[in-house]
Motif scaffolding. Sequence first.
Motif, PDB file in Angstrom:
ATOM      1  N   TYR A 216      65.221 -25.946 -31.185  1.00  0.00           N
ATOM      2  CA  TYR A 216      66.635 -25.562 -31.250  1.00  0.00           C
ATOM      3  C   TYR A 216      66.808 -24.053 -31.112  1.00  0.00           C
ATOM      4  CZ  TYR A 216      71.501 -25.727 -32.881  1.00  0.00           C
ATOM      5  OH  TYR A 216      72.872 -25.625 -32.974  1.00  0.00           O
ATOM      6  N   PHE A 217      65.965 -23.302 -31.802  1.00  0.00           N
ATOM      7  CA  PHE A 217      66.040 -21.846 -31.715  1.00  0.00           C
ATOM      8  C   PHE A 217      65.712 -21.351 -30.304  1.00  0.00           C
ATOM      9  CE2 PHE A 217      65.090 -21.133 -36.529  1.00  0.00           C
ATOM     10  CZ  PHE A 217      66.371 -21.548 -36.825  1.00  0.00           C
ATOM     11  N   ASP A 218      64.744 -21.983 -29.663  1.00  0.00           N
ATOM     12  CA  ASP A 218      64.421 -21.603 -28.282  1.00  0.00           C
ATOM     13  C   ASP A 218      65.613 -21.854 -27.349  1.00  0.00           C
ATOM     14  OD1 ASP A 218      61.887 -20.728 -28.872  1.00  0.00           O
ATOM     15  OD2 ASP A 218      60.893 -22.609 -28.335  1.00  0.00           O
ATOM     16  N   GLY A 219      66.326 -22.958 -27.613  1.00  0.00           N
ATOM     17  CA  GLY A 219      67.502 -23.255 -26.804  1.00  0.00           C
ATOM     18  C   GLY A 219      68.597 -22.209 -26.974  1.00  0.00           C
ATOM     19  N   ILE A 220      68.778 -21.731 -28.202  1.00  0.00           N
ATOM     20  CA  ILE A 220      69.761 -20.671 -28.465  1.00  0.00           C
ATOM     21  C   ILE A 220      69.378 -19.397 -27.711  1.00  0.00           C
ATOM     22  CG2 ILE A 220      70.750 -19.180 -30.250  1.00  0.00           C
ATOM     23  CD1 ILE A 220      71.723 -22.034 -30.456  1.00  0.00           C
ATOM     24  N   THR A 221      68.091 -19.076 -27.720  1.00  0.00           N
ATOM     25  CA  THR A 221      67.615 -17.873 -27.030  1.00  0.00           C
ATOM     26  C   THR A 221      67.767 -17.993 -25.521  1.00  0.00           C
ATOM     27  OG1 THR A 221      66.022 -17.511 -28.816  1.00  0.00           O
ATOM     28  CG2 THR A 221      65.662 -16.297 -26.774  1.00  0.00           C
ATOM     29  N   GLU A 222      67.496 -19.175 -24.971  1.00  0.00           N
ATOM     30  CA  GLU A 222      67.660 -19.393 -23.537  1.00  0.00           C
ATOM     31  C   GLU A 222      69.111 -19.179 -23.120  1.00  0.00           C
ATOM     32  OE1 GLU A 222      66.194 -23.194 -22.389  1.00  0.00           O
ATOM     33  OE2 GLU A 222      64.152 -22.802 -23.088  1.00  0.00           O
ATOM     34  N   ASN A 228      73.560 -13.130 -20.790  1.00  0.00           N
ATOM     35  CA  ASN A 228      73.432 -11.672 -20.886  1.00  0.00           C
ATOM     36  C   ASN A 228      72.444 -11.185 -19.826  1.00  0.00           C
ATOM     37  OD1 ASN A 228      74.831 -10.747 -23.670  1.00  0.00           O
ATOM     38  ND2 ASN A 228      73.883 -12.762 -23.927  1.00  0.00           N
ATOM     39  N   LYS A 229      72.941 -11.020 -18.619  1.00  0.00           N
ATOM     40  CA  LYS A 229      72.077 -10.666 -17.495  1.00  0.00           C
ATOM     41  C   LYS A 229      71.506  -9.253 -17.614  1.00  0.00           C
ATOM     42  CE  LYS A 229      72.919 -14.598 -15.506  1.00  0.00           C
ATOM     43  NZ  LYS A 229      71.875 -15.659 -15.441  1.00  0.00           N
ATOM     44  N   GLU A 230      72.187  -8.387 -18.364  1.00  0.00           N
ATOM     45  CA  GLU A 230      71.752  -6.993 -18.446  1.00  0.00           C
ATOM     46  C   GLU A 230      70.817  -6.731 -19.625  1.00  0.00           C
ATOM     47  OE1 GLU A 230      75.200  -4.563 -18.560  1.00  0.00           O
ATOM     48  OE2 GLU A 230      75.923  -5.171 -16.575  1.00  0.00           O
ATOM     49  N   THR A 231      70.483  -7.740 -20.360  1.00  0.00           N
ATOM     50  CA  THR A 231      69.618  -7.545 -21.506  1.00  0.00           C
ATOM     51  C   THR A 231      68.201  -7.174 -21.061  1.00  0.00           C
ATOM     52  OG1 THR A 231      68.711  -8.574 -23.495  1.00  0.00           O
ATOM     53  CG2 THR A 231      69.025 -10.009 -21.597  1.00  0.00           C
ATOM     54  N   SER A 232      67.550  -6.369 -21.871  1.00  0.00           N
ATOM     55  CA  SER A 232      66.169  -5.982 -21.569  1.00  0.00           C
ATOM     56  C   SER A 232      65.190  -7.102 -21.910  1.00  0.00           C
ATOM     57  CB  SER A 232      65.793  -4.720 -22.358  1.00  0.00           C
ATOM     58  OG  SER A 232      65.930  -4.955 -23.759  1.00  0.00           O
ATOM     59  N   LEU A 233      65.667  -8.049 -22.699  1.00  0.00           N
ATOM     60  CA  LEU A 233      64.829  -9.177 -23.083  1.00  0.00           C
ATOM     61  C   LEU A 233      64.737 -10.170 -21.930  1.00  0.00           C
ATOM     62  CD1 LEU A 233      63.334 -10.521 -25.546  1.00  0.00           C
ATOM     63  CD2 LEU A 233      65.454 -11.773 -25.918  1.00  0.00           C
ATOM     64  N   THR A 234      63.546 -10.586 -21.605  1.00  0.00           N
ATOM     65  CA  THR A 234      63.336 -11.579 -20.558  1.00  0.00           C
ATOM     66  C   THR A 234      62.604 -12.773 -21.149  1.00  0.00           C
ATOM     67  OG1 THR A 234      61.169 -10.696 -19.923  1.00  0.00           O
ATOM     68  CG2 THR A 234      63.126  -9.748 -18.841  1.00  0.00           C
ATOM     69  N   ASN A 240      55.893 -13.545 -24.896  1.00  0.00           N
ATOM     70  CA  ASN A 240      54.857 -12.628 -25.388  1.00  0.00           C
ATOM     71  C   ASN A 240      55.081 -12.312 -26.874  1.00  0.00           C
ATOM     72  OD1 ASN A 240      53.689 -12.511 -22.855  1.00  0.00           O
ATOM     73  ND2 ASN A 240      54.754 -10.630 -22.266  1.00  0.00           N
ATOM     74  N   TRP A 241      56.348 -12.143 -27.230  1.00  0.00           N
ATOM     75  CA  TRP A 241      56.676 -11.878 -28.632  1.00  0.00           C
ATOM     76  C   TRP A 241      56.351 -13.086 -29.504  1.00  0.00           C
ATOM     77  CZ3 TRP A 241      60.521 -14.317 -31.645  1.00  0.00           C
ATOM     78  CH2 TRP A 241      60.702 -13.768 -32.915  1.00  0.00           C
ATOM     79  N   VAL A 242      56.671 -14.292 -29.031  1.00  0.00           N
ATOM     80  CA  VAL A 242      56.362 -15.518 -29.785  1.00  0.00           C
ATOM     81  C   VAL A 242      54.852 -15.652 -29.991  1.00  0.00           C
ATOM     82  CG1 VAL A 242      56.387 -18.043 -29.709  1.00  0.00           C
ATOM     83  CG2 VAL A 242      58.448 -16.764 -29.094  1.00  0.00           C
ATOM     84  N   LYS A 243      54.085 -15.314 -28.962  1.00  0.00           N
ATOM     85  CA  LYS A 243      52.624 -15.379 -29.074  1.00  0.00           C
ATOM     86  C   LYS A 243      52.125 -14.407 -30.141  1.00  0.00           C
ATOM     87  CE  LYS A 243      48.379 -14.950 -26.355  1.00  0.00           C
ATOM     88  NZ  LYS A 243      47.806 -14.655 -25.009  1.00  0.00           N
ATOM     89  N   LEU A 275      64.426 -17.187 -36.401  1.00  0.00           N
ATOM     90  CA  LEU A 275      65.740 -17.078 -37.030  1.00  0.00           C
ATOM     91  C   LEU A 275      66.075 -15.616 -37.306  1.00  0.00           C
ATOM     92  CD1 LEU A 275      68.270 -18.271 -38.271  1.00  0.00           C
ATOM     93  CD2 LEU A 275      66.986 -18.668 -40.389  1.00  0.00           C
ATOM     94  N   ARG A 276      65.109 -14.857 -37.812  1.00  0.00           N
ATOM     95  CA  ARG A 276      65.326 -13.414 -38.029  1.00  0.00           C
ATOM     96  C   ARG A 276      65.701 -12.721 -36.722  1.00  0.00           C
ATOM     97  NH1 ARG A 276      61.214  -9.682 -41.044  1.00  0.00           N
ATOM     98  NH2 ARG A 276      59.906 -10.211 -39.258  1.00  0.00           N
ATOM     99  N   PHE A 277      64.982 -13.085 -35.683  1.00  0.00           N
ATOM    100  CA  PHE A 277      65.184 -12.488 -34.363  1.00  0.00           C
ATOM    101  C   PHE A 277      66.612 -12.735 -33.856  1.00  0.00           C
ATOM    102  CE2 PHE A 277      64.949 -13.366 -29.725  1.00  0.00           C
ATOM    103  CZ  PHE A 277      64.651 -12.087 -29.269  1.00  0.00           C
ATOM    104  N   ILE A 278      67.078 -13.985 -33.972  1.00  0.00           N
ATOM    105  CA  ILE A 278      68.424 -14.324 -33.496  1.00  0.00           C
ATOM    106  C   ILE A 278      69.483 -13.668 -34.374  1.00  0.00           C
ATOM    107  CG2 ILE A 278      70.041 -16.227 -33.115  1.00  0.00           C
ATOM    108  CD1 ILE A 278      67.574 -18.007 -32.518  1.00  0.00           C
ATOM    109  N   GLN A 279      69.271 -13.715 -35.711  1.00  0.00           N
ATOM    110  CA  GLN A 279      70.231 -13.095 -36.624  1.00  0.00           C
ATOM    111  C   GLN A 279      70.331 -11.583 -36.395  1.00  0.00           C
ATOM    112  OE1 GLN A 279      68.965 -14.218 -40.590  1.00  0.00           O
ATOM    113  NE2 GLN A 279      70.465 -15.882 -40.687  1.00  0.00           N
ATOM    114  N   ASN A 280      69.242 -10.992 -35.944  1.00  0.00           N
ATOM    115  CA  ASN A 280      69.206  -9.543 -35.700  1.00  0.00           C
ATOM    116  C   ASN A 280      69.674  -9.207 -34.284  1.00  0.00           C
ATOM    117  OD1 ASN A 280      68.595  -6.945 -36.828  1.00  0.00           O
ATOM    118  ND2 ASN A 280      66.757  -6.868 -35.546  1.00  0.00           N
ATOM    119  N   ASN A 281      70.582 -10.048 -33.764  1.00  0.00           N
ATOM    120  CA  ASN A 281      71.165  -9.841 -32.436  1.00  0.00           C
ATOM    121  C   ASN A 281      70.101  -9.797 -31.344  1.00  0.00           C
ATOM    122  OD1 ASN A 281      73.350  -9.552 -30.686  1.00  0.00           O
ATOM    123  ND2 ASN A 281      73.254  -7.309 -30.754  1.00  0.00           N
ATOM    124  N   PHE A 282      69.124 -10.707 -31.445  1.00  0.00           N
ATOM    125  CA  PHE A 282      68.059 -10.861 -30.465  1.00  0.00           C
ATOM    126  C   PHE A 282      67.249  -9.570 -30.310  1.00  0.00           C
ATOM    127  CE2 PHE A 282      71.360 -13.907 -29.485  1.00  0.00           C
ATOM    128  CZ  PHE A 282      70.649 -15.086 -29.335  1.00  0.00           C
TER     129      PHE A 282
END
Length: 296
Positions: A216-222, A228-234, A240-243, A275-282
């Motif tokens: 579910y969290f992965d779906g929210i991130t996707e 957000n096309k301009e985000t630095s997060l890919t 890599n961060w999950v690993k 959850l921390r990651f998403i709550q912290n505005n990705f």
Amino acid sequence: MASKFRIIIKYTFFITMIFLLFPLVSYADEMGKTVYDEGMTGKIGDSPIVMIMTLENKTDPIAAHYSYVSQKIIIPLEIKIIDQKIILSEPSGGVFDLHFKPPNGKNTRPLSFYTSIGLEGRWYNREKSLPVSIQFEVTRDHLKDCIFYPDPKKIGRPDFFDSGCEHTPDKAVLDKCLSEAYTSDKSVNTCMDMSLRTCRFDQRNMNICISNINYYFDGITEKHFDSNKETSLTAQSYQNWVKKVSESCRETSSFSPEGSGFSSDIELCVSAEKLRFIQNNFQKIDTPLRSHRLLH
């Protein structure tokens, strides 16, 4: 504060050893009683139903209810035993007049929940009368009707990859937590604990429940990537961060890699990090959730 799940999983090995070294005697056994649920499936006429009876000493029904698969509404039943007949009455006036179904059509006497394969008879409600056929399926503690319902058809991307009724996390809790900004690791752990309360507390179901949260969290991130096309997060940097997070969770796990709770503990830790990651505005939080364990 450690969650109920983390505490009990920590002592799984210890409790198992106690069971191996000492006779397993419960309070109910000492009092000469054991209580289990008998899960059944069948039909009233052409309508599929689920029925669950609570049996004392695996023979005496002390509570019962049923539900139509199409309606999924629990209907309580009053029980009367007359000789070999089981009479079940529902509040609306419907009555089951049932007897045990012998195995292989052979009428072995005496028939019971041990020696038969189900129940059969008729259901009456005023002028209406329909045949009833019920099969015994599962004997276990605390059964739910929903585990016998057919899986609903999934349209599009489901919220959870496996939405079985005993391993589906509390989506309302997850959504509430996801809508809140990150404040503390304690609040993150509380969110995780609360979301797991709808899952049956055994190793298999808790494993699937935690995997559902990760999914579910992965779906929210996707969705965040897509909107957000301009985000630095890919997608690659996220993986890599999950690993990296997974490696940290492995290093700080209090379980042995050979233990049954090791993989569950890691996935629970990764879920909390997501959850921390998403709550912290990705945005990534550099200090691991379990940073305090790195000091020991």
